[in-house]
Design an enzyme around this catalytic site. Structure first.
Site, PDB file in Angstrom:
ATOM      1  CE  LYS B  84       1.610   0.807  -5.032  1.00 46.02           C
ATOM      2  NZ  LYS B  84       1.424   1.141  -3.600  1.00 46.02           N
ATOM      3  CB  SER B 162      -1.127  -1.462  -2.324  1.00 45.29           C
ATOM      4  OG  SER B 162      -0.468  -0.206  -2.204  1.00 45.29           O
ATOM      5  CB  SER B 186       1.101   0.416   0.552  1.00 47.47           C
ATOM      6  OG  SER B 186      -0.273   0.156   0.616  1.00 47.47           O
TER       7      SER B 186
END
Lengths: 63, 486
Positions: B84, B162, B186
């Protein structure tokens, strides 16, 4: 790579606005007011929990 | 270079590693194939933040040299992966998915990247994310520097957030595994929507050094993989004490599937209504079948008293106070207005209003929550079971929260309309407040989109959760399904 009918059709279905993620937007002031209201609502919800004096904050956070 | 079969892109870690060691293909060939695929298909799902082609090839060359000399470093050696874009990678942009940080470059790697590098994993790219991991509270899937995360199962649907790119890249076979983060949902949400197996570790088990901070007391890093076993293998590498992370628990993790307790010995708490009345109708058959699999395997499913707390407001208060302190410079500079999502901008600005009194009150309730789970829940059962999300991924243009001042239809019908109260309501904020680990297991489809279970356990019970996951995945093949055309 083999494309399915769905894969071929999807780019046609997705408009540029959709791919970009079209937004319905409230004005900044309205959004800010709403965000502050949510904080107040949260604060009220915290008051529903009885907290004896001996309950200390989870400062030293241990799972 | 030999053309690699498309099955390679959906192979598990042990499968790929065995082929590398047997020299069916080289690490360089594998890395090149994955990089090309990531660069080709990553943008299709708005999943790619930054390709790392040169770095990947260079690393793969050292892996090939090691394998040639018999220096085997375990199952992760030579495996392509992504992270990420909230993790720093020295000398390359780390955008946190947000325009104000588009040019940000750090001079050091995140600890998890160094750990993976140490066992020969090959980083191929940085993966997209919701801006600032959703700090402030976003209303639209488009809250990202790279646009809305598109779901590999249906590009008109959201990939979740996310850790949008981490989940989508694994689902589409663009990486073998990915690292994501969770503050509240997330990891669980995108893994559920994209149909991949993922693990949210216990708070403090995995170092966050080099990761963007959203909430010091809530943030966790974890893997997205093809199976529960892969999650165990990755966690073993990335877990461990780190003096650079003040939240580090100082514990290691050894994946020990050989000592896994059989399902029939386990007591698992659930609320039947979570899988029926409180689930979206299209998802109920899949959830019902998944419960059937667990029952047939002998798991003792039982109902318990769910501790009642205002989990959402407590989490929101803690998060708001901490993110307000973390992003004060962003707000004060005015650059916060560059964020894509206006609700998020407002949320970050308003967060400064949280009083010290309310923050402390929330943290005191948090202590009660931790104690309740330890004394009321995990004294009775080994794990908790609930849907990952109550239904499949929403459309990418649907609001995720009500629009203030909008017409009632738009204002009251967000894609994530909360389910009716009861059951394990608030399991995501509850688990995050108590720092509990959770494993996401794909369990079927609804409207041709994946749905998943989440299994949550006591602190540091990752091996137990993984053994439940492994048993479930030996009886099902949902984790092996691939989106059409990929």
């Amino acid at each position: 790579m083999k494309l399915t009918r769905r894969e071929v059709v999807t780019p046609v279905i997705l408009s540029p606005a959709m791919l970009k993620g079209q937004q319905t937007v409230a004005t900044g002031d309205v959004e800010l007011q709403a965000a502050r209201e949510r904080l107040k609502t949260n604060a009220h919800a915290l008051n529903t929990v009885t907290l004896p004096m001996s309950i200390e904050p989870a400062f030293q956070f241990k799972a | 270079m030999a053309q690699l079969s498309s099955n390679v892109f959906f192979s598990t870690i042990p499968e790929l590693n065995a082929k590398l060691v047997a020299k069916e293909f080289s690490a360089v060939e594998l890395a090149r194939a994955f990089v090309e695929r990531l660069e080709q298909f990553g943008p299709r799902y708005n999943a790619l933040a930054l390709g790392l082609r040169q770095e990947a090839i260079r690393k793969a060359e050292t892996v090939d040299a090691d394998i040639k000399r018999g220096r085997l470093r375990g199952p992760i050696q030579g495996i392509p992966y992504g992270v990420k874009d909230l993790l720093s990678y020295a000398g390359q942009p780390t955008t946190w998915g947000a325009k104000p940080y588009a040019a940000q470059v750090f001079d050091h790697n995140a600890t998890v990247i160094n750990k993976l590098d140490g066992v020969g994993a090959v980083i191929t790219g940085k993966l997209s994310m919701v801006e600032l991991a959703g700090g402030g509270g976003y209303r639209y899937a488009s809250a990202s520097l790279t646009g809305p995360g598109l779901n590999p199962w249906d590009r008109t649907r959201w990939s979740g957030g996310s850790s949008s790119g981490s989940a989508a890249a694994v689902a589409a076979g663009l990486v073998t595994f990915a690292i994501g983060s969770e503050t509240s949902g997330s990891i669980v949400t995108p893994a559920s929507f994209c149909g991949v197996t993922a693990l949210r570790p216990t708070y403090g088990l995995v170092s966050r050094h080099g990761a963007m901070a959203l909430s010091w007391t809530l943030d966790k890093l974890g893997p997205f993989c093809r199976s529960a076993e892969d999650c165990g293998l990755v966690l073993q590498v990335i877990a461990g004490k780190d003096s650079n992370d003040p939240g580090s628990a100082g514990k290691s993790f050894y994946y020990t599937p050989q000592y896994g307790r059989p399902l029939k010995e386990l007591k698992i708490a659930y609320s039947p209504g979570d899988f029926t009345d409180r689930a979206e109708p299209s998802a109920r058959p899949a959830f019902d079948a998944a419960l059937g699999v667990l029952k047939a395997a002998g798991a003792q499913l039982m109902e318990i008293q769910w501790p009642q707390f205002p989990y959402g407001p407590v989490l929101s208060t803690v998060l708001a106070a901490e993110e307000a302190a973390i992003f004060e410079p962003l707000v004060e500079s005015g650059k916060v207005d560059q964020l894509a999502d206006k609700a998020q901008v407002a949320g970050l600005k308003a967060a400064a209003d949280v009083s010290a009194k309310d923050y402390l009150k929330a943290m005191r309730i948090r202590r009660l929550i931790q104690e309740a789970f330890a004394m009321q829940v995990f004294s009775q059962v080994d794990a908790l079971l609930a849907p990952g999300r109550s239904g499949p991924a929403p459309k990418i243009d649907q609001p995720l929260s009500p629009i203030p001042g909008a017409a009632p239809a738009a204002a009251t019908a967000p894609a994530t309309t909360p389910p009716p109260p009861g059951g394990f309501a608030g399991i995501i904020p509850a688990g995050n407040l108590a720092g509990l680990p959770a494993l996401v297991l794909p369990c079927g489809f609804a409207d041709n989109l994946p749905v998943a279970l989440q299994v949550m356990g006591a602190p540091f019970s990752e091996n137990l959760l993984l053994s439940i996951g492994r048993e479930f995945q030996t009886r099902t093949d949902w984790h092996k399904r691939r989106p059409q055309g990929l």
